[in-house]
Design a protein around this motif. Structure first.
Motif, PDB file in Angstrom:
ATOM      1  N   LYS A   1       0.829  -1.211   0.000  1.00 43.75           N
ATOM      2  CA  LYS A   1       0.000   0.000   0.000  1.00 43.75           C
ATOM      3  C   LYS A   1       0.861   1.258   0.000  1.00 43.75           C
ATOM      4  N   ASN A   2       2.020   1.172   0.609  1.00 44.47           N
ATOM      5  CA  ASN A   2       2.907   2.321   0.694  1.00 44.47           C
ATOM      6  C   ASN A   2       3.517   2.692  -0.651  1.00 44.47           C
ATOM      7  N   ILE A   3       3.847   1.667  -1.462  1.00 47.24           N
ATOM      8  CA  ILE A   3       4.530   1.942  -2.734  1.00 47.24           C
ATOM      9  C   ILE A   3       3.567   2.077  -3.909  1.00 47.24           C
ATOM     10  N   ASP A   4       2.323   1.567  -3.747  1.00 44.06           N
ATOM     11  CA  ASP A   4       1.371   1.607  -4.859  1.00 44.06           C
ATOM     12  C   ASP A   4      -0.049   1.680  -4.313  1.00 44.06           C
ATOM     13  N   ASP A   5      -0.670   2.845  -4.440  1.00 43.97           N
ATOM     14  CA  ASP A   5      -2.020   3.042  -3.910  1.00 43.97           C
ATOM     15  C   ASP A   5      -3.077   2.236  -4.658  1.00 43.97           C
ATOM     16  N   THR A   6      -2.757   1.775  -5.865  1.00 44.67           N
ATOM     17  CA  THR A   6      -3.757   1.047  -6.652  1.00 44.67           C
ATOM     18  C   THR A   6      -3.912  -0.405  -6.192  1.00 44.67           C
ATOM     19  N   ALA A   7      -3.027  -0.885  -5.321  1.00 43.20           N
ATOM     20  CA  ALA A   7      -3.095  -2.274  -4.864  1.00 43.20           C
ATOM     21  C   ALA A   7      -4.234  -2.458  -3.865  1.00 43.20           C
ATOM     22  N   ASP A   8      -4.950  -3.569  -3.972  1.00 43.57           N
ATOM     23  CA  ASP A   8      -6.007  -3.891  -3.025  1.00 43.57           C
ATOM     24  C   ASP A   8      -5.744  -5.274  -2.435  1.00 43.57           C
ATOM     25  N   THR A   9      -6.636  -5.740  -1.565  1.00 51.42           N
ATOM     26  CA  THR A   9      -6.408  -7.029  -0.911  1.00 51.42           C
ATOM     27  C   THR A   9      -6.432  -8.197  -1.897  1.00 51.42           C
ATOM     28  N   SER A  10      -7.133  -8.028  -3.004  1.00 52.45           N
ATOM     29  CA  SER A  10      -7.126  -9.085  -4.022  1.00 52.45           C
ATOM     30  C   SER A  10      -5.737  -9.236  -4.629  1.00 52.45           C
ATOM     31  N   PHE A  11      -5.081  -8.099  -4.902  1.00 56.13           N
ATOM     32  CA  PHE A  11      -3.720  -8.164  -5.443  1.00 56.13           C
ATOM     33  C   PHE A  11      -2.744  -8.678  -4.399  1.00 56.13           C
ATOM     34  N   LEU A  12      -3.022  -8.369  -3.134  1.00 56.03           N
ATOM     35  CA  LEU A  12      -2.191  -8.919  -2.057  1.00 56.03           C
ATOM     36  C   LEU A  12      -2.142 -10.443  -2.149  1.00 56.03           C
ATOM     37  N   GLY A  13      -3.294 -11.052  -2.448  1.00 60.90           N
ATOM     38  CA  GLY A  13      -3.334 -12.502  -2.591  1.00 60.90           C
ATOM     39  C   GLY A  13      -2.364 -12.996  -3.646  1.00 60.90           C
ATOM     40  N   TRP A  14      -2.283 -12.280  -4.760  1.00 60.03           N
ATOM     41  CA  TRP A  14      -1.367 -12.669  -5.821  1.00 60.03           C
ATOM     42  C   TRP A  14       0.085 -12.481  -5.407  1.00 60.03           C
TER      43      TRP A  14
ATOM     44  N   PHE B   1      -7.346 -17.361  -3.128  1.00 61.08           N
ATOM     45  CA  PHE B   1      -8.694 -17.743  -2.691  1.00 61.08           C
ATOM     46  C   PHE B   1      -9.181 -16.853  -1.562  1.00 61.08           C
ATOM     47  N   VAL B   2      -8.383 -16.763  -0.499  1.00 60.82           N
ATOM     48  CA  VAL B   2      -8.865 -16.040   0.682  1.00 60.82           C
ATOM     49  C   VAL B   2      -8.963 -14.544   0.421  1.00 60.82           C
ATOM     50  N   SER B   3      -8.077 -14.010  -0.424  1.00 55.45           N
ATOM     51  CA  SER B   3      -8.140 -12.581  -0.718  1.00 55.45           C
ATOM     52  C   SER B   3      -9.437 -12.221  -1.425  1.00 55.45           C
ATOM     53  N   TYR B   4      -9.820 -13.018  -2.414  1.00 47.84           N
ATOM     54  CA  TYR B   4     -11.054 -12.728  -3.156  1.00 47.84           C
ATOM     55  C   TYR B   4     -12.293 -13.007  -2.298  1.00 47.84           C
ATOM     56  N   VAL B   5     -12.326 -14.179  -1.662  1.00 48.90           N
ATOM     57  CA  VAL B   5     -13.506 -14.526  -0.866  1.00 48.90           C
ATOM     58  C   VAL B   5     -13.658 -13.583   0.311  1.00 48.90           C
ATOM     59  N   TYR B   6     -12.554 -13.265   0.980  1.00 44.71           N
ATOM     60  CA  TYR B   6     -12.615 -12.360   2.123  1.00 44.71           C
ATOM     61  C   TYR B   6     -13.049 -10.964   1.695  1.00 44.71           C
ATOM     62  N   THR B   7     -12.494 -10.465   0.588  1.00 46.50           N
ATOM     63  CA  THR B   7     -12.825  -9.112   0.138  1.00 46.50           C
ATOM     64  C   THR B   7     -14.294  -9.010  -0.269  1.00 46.50           C
ATOM     65  N   ILE B   8     -14.796 -10.017  -0.960  1.00 43.99           N
ATOM     66  CA  ILE B   8     -16.153  -9.937  -1.519  1.00 43.99           C
ATOM     67  C   ILE B   8     -17.206 -10.430  -0.527  1.00 43.99           C
ATOM     68  N   LEU B   9     -16.949 -11.544   0.147  1.00 41.40           N
ATOM     69  CA  LEU B   9     -17.970 -12.180   0.980  1.00 41.40           C
ATOM     70  C   LEU B   9     -17.719 -12.062   2.480  1.00 41.40           C
ATOM     71  N   GLY B  10     -16.461 -11.834   2.870  1.00 45.48           N
ATOM     72  CA  GLY B  10     -16.173 -11.651   4.278  1.00 45.48           C
ATOM     73  C   GLY B  10     -15.689 -12.908   4.978  1.00 45.48           C
ATOM     74  N   PRO B  11     -15.331 -12.784   6.259  1.00 48.46           N
ATOM     75  CA  PRO B  11     -14.735 -13.906   6.993  1.00 48.46           C
ATOM     76  C   PRO B  11     -15.673 -15.083   7.222  1.00 48.46           C
ATOM     77  N   ARG B  12     -16.970 -14.836   7.311  1.00 51.32           N
ATOM     78  CA  ARG B  12     -17.899 -15.941   7.573  1.00 51.32           C
ATOM     79  C   ARG B  12     -17.836 -16.978   6.462  1.00 51.32           C
ATOM     80  N   TRP B  13     -17.905 -16.531   5.216  1.00 58.59           N
ATOM     81  CA  TRP B  13     -17.840 -17.448   4.082  1.00 58.59           C
ATOM     82  C   TRP B  13     -16.432 -18.046   3.945  1.00 58.59           C
ATOM     83  N   ALA B  14     -15.402 -17.216   4.092  1.00 57.01           N
ATOM     84  CA  ALA B  14     -14.021 -17.679   3.908  1.00 57.01           C
ATOM     85  C   ALA B  14     -13.694 -18.810   4.878  1.00 57.01           C
TER      86      ALA B  14
END
Length: 508
Positions: free
Chosen positions: A57-70, A457-470
């Protein structure tokens, strides 16, 4: 050639007892180098794991939790590709070659990681590539495991594998602990203008990993020697063996490997690594969302937590060495999976309180009926904390309490190390005395595939559906693994036991 090496390569200069004693001493020195290699590999990975997200996040503001997964998965993707290659290499050449090559790649990749802030654009892509190359260098885990498996008898193997896992766990302790200590450098740090390097809480861990890598290369070159023993611990090598050749002669062994047991072991190892990859990936974002921690405190606190889990794992390995001799490897593997299931079940949101929303003043004693727009910050210099309102599940998913989080950490800290050591101990016994480089490469690739898919998996599911589904999906996966292990329980036995050369009690 040194005098010591000359004497080792000339059996006529000494008696058999002296030669055997020296060979055994050399064997255990080499095994300890492999322990240390696994330790440094673990440190090199965990020393940056809690700071990847804030660094990104510090070096690139365009990154989100989905990209973190990658980004997290990139390490394992590189390892998945490299492991079979290094394993094949080690089957036909001295193990020093793939080890030195892989560690050197790891050193260069960590230097690259320390400079990913420098390019004017696409910094997140550079971080992705850097982590891929770091993972490629970590493909030597297959070589390490195959070496220890080939250099120990059946009686020694569980203890040796537990020791190796304990060293890996010590790396998990030291890595996050060093990251937590280095977090006090801060985000600004100091600049070395001559080489355009900024040393801060994000780059210092990678540079420290570079130093560890150089030490590792020196140990492999100066200390490691090739050794291979049979199931009873007898050294096997050619009469005209010399240190320059360093490739032990492996006898032709009658009997086939149980491929169903091999496949089952790979699937179980995949699941074990998958669920832990999910846990270590989501810990920082989850704690920032649920407990409203800042980037700095999330790195510090999660570093302390992971270090505590590593210390707990060391204790677990010490217990496993004793308990496995009494009850066997398979019951411990089954028990470990059960404990992991309990750990993820504990993470499911159950209460009626809701997490703090970033920049929003919400009353959490009622369920919000509509999505509320975020309120501008009164002081724009402050770092936003809490659950981002862009993640719509934050508005209707109950908070995960800190007590839940800590309890889950403790349970996973017991279950994961138990499953980890038991799974590849069983695997090495199933393979038997045949060369294990390629097979260990596939096992490592299986684990790396899990560590690739898990974060994505967890980055997408967590971001979209949250911890309950993940975490519900994770519980289902662990339950399926328990069922598979129960169904294949009787086939997961040592090669020598399967072919009637040893009784099953000798295997356990």
């Amino acid at each position: 050639m040194s005098l010591l090496e000359s004497e080792e390569s000339t059996p006529i200069l000494r008696g058999d007892n002296a030669r055997d004693k020296d060979a055994d001493s050399s064997r255990w020195r080499s095994i300890r180098v492999m322990y240390f290699t696994m330790f440094l590999s673990s440190v090199g990975f965990t020393i940056v794991i809690t700071s990847i997200w804030p660094y990104l996040k510090n070096i690139d503001d365009t990154a989100d939790t989905s990209f973190l997964g990658w980004v997290v998965a990139a390490y394992s993707l590189g390892q998945m590709v490299a492991s079979p290659l290094f394993g094949l290499w080690s089957n036909h050449r001295p193990r020093q070659e793939p080890l030195v090559c892989s560690i050197f790649i790891n050193v260069l990749a960590n230097i690259y990681y320390a400079y990913v802030y420098l390019p004017p654009s696409h910094n997140k892509i550079h971080m992705l590539l850097a982590r891929t190359f770091v993972g490629f260098g970590a493909g030597n885990v297959a070589v390490v495991r195959s070496y220890v498996a080939g250099a120990t008898s059946l009686r020694e193997r569980t203890s040796a594998m537990a020791n190796m896992s304990a060293c890996q766990a010590l790396g998990f302790i030291l890595g996050p602990a060093l990251q937590a200590a280095l977090s006090f450098i801060g985000e600004t740090g100091i600049s070395v203008n001559a080489i355009k390097l900024q040393i801060n809480m994000y780059t210092a861990p990678a540079l420290l990993a570079v130093c560890f890598g150089v030490i590792n290369i020196l140990l492999v070159v100066l200390v490691l020697r090739e050794h291979y023993v049979d199931d009873h611990g007898r050294e096997i090598r050619a009469i005209n063996y010399t240190p320059e050749e360093q490739v032990p002669v492996v006898p032709v062994v009658e009997g086939d490997i149980d491929q169903i047991a091999v496949l089952t072991s790979n699937i179980l190892f995949f699941v074990i690594l998958f669920i832990f990859a999910v846990f270590e990936t989501i810990s920082t974002p989850l704690s920032m969302d649920m407990f409203a921690w800042t980037r700095k405190y999330a790195v510090l606190y999660n570093g302390i937590i992971l270090a505590a889990i590593g210390f707990e794992s060391v204790l677990v390995f010490l217990v496993v060495k004793v308990v496995s001799a009494r009850v066997g490897d398979r019951p411990l593997l089954l028990g470990g999976l059960t404990v992991i299931f309990a750990g993820f079940f504990m993470l499911l949101p159950w209460g009626s309180q809701y997490p703090k929303i970033q920049w929003a003043d919400l009353r959490n004693n009622t369920i919000p009926a509509v999505r509320l727009a975020p309120t501008p910050a009164s002081n724009s210099s402050l770092e936003p904390t809490g659950c981002p309102s862009e993640q719509t599940w934050c508005l209707f998913t109950p908070v995960i309490y800190l007590a839940q989080y800590i309890t889950s950490d403790i349970l996973i800290g017991v279950g994961y190390p138990t499953c980890n050591v038991m799974s590849y101990t069983l695997y090495s016994k199933i393979l038997g005395p045949k060369p294990q480089g390629v097979y260990m490469g596939w096992l490592t690739a299986s684990g790396s595939g899990a560590r690739t898919l898990g974060p994505v998996f967890v980055s997408y599911v967590y971001t979209i559906l949250g911890p309950r589904w993940a975490f519900s999906i994770i519980c289902v996966i662990v339950l399926a693994a328990i069922i598979l292990l129960s169904a294949m329980y009787k086939r997961l036995i040592a090669f020598s036991v399967r072919h009637g050369r040893l009784e099953e009690w000798q295997n356990d």
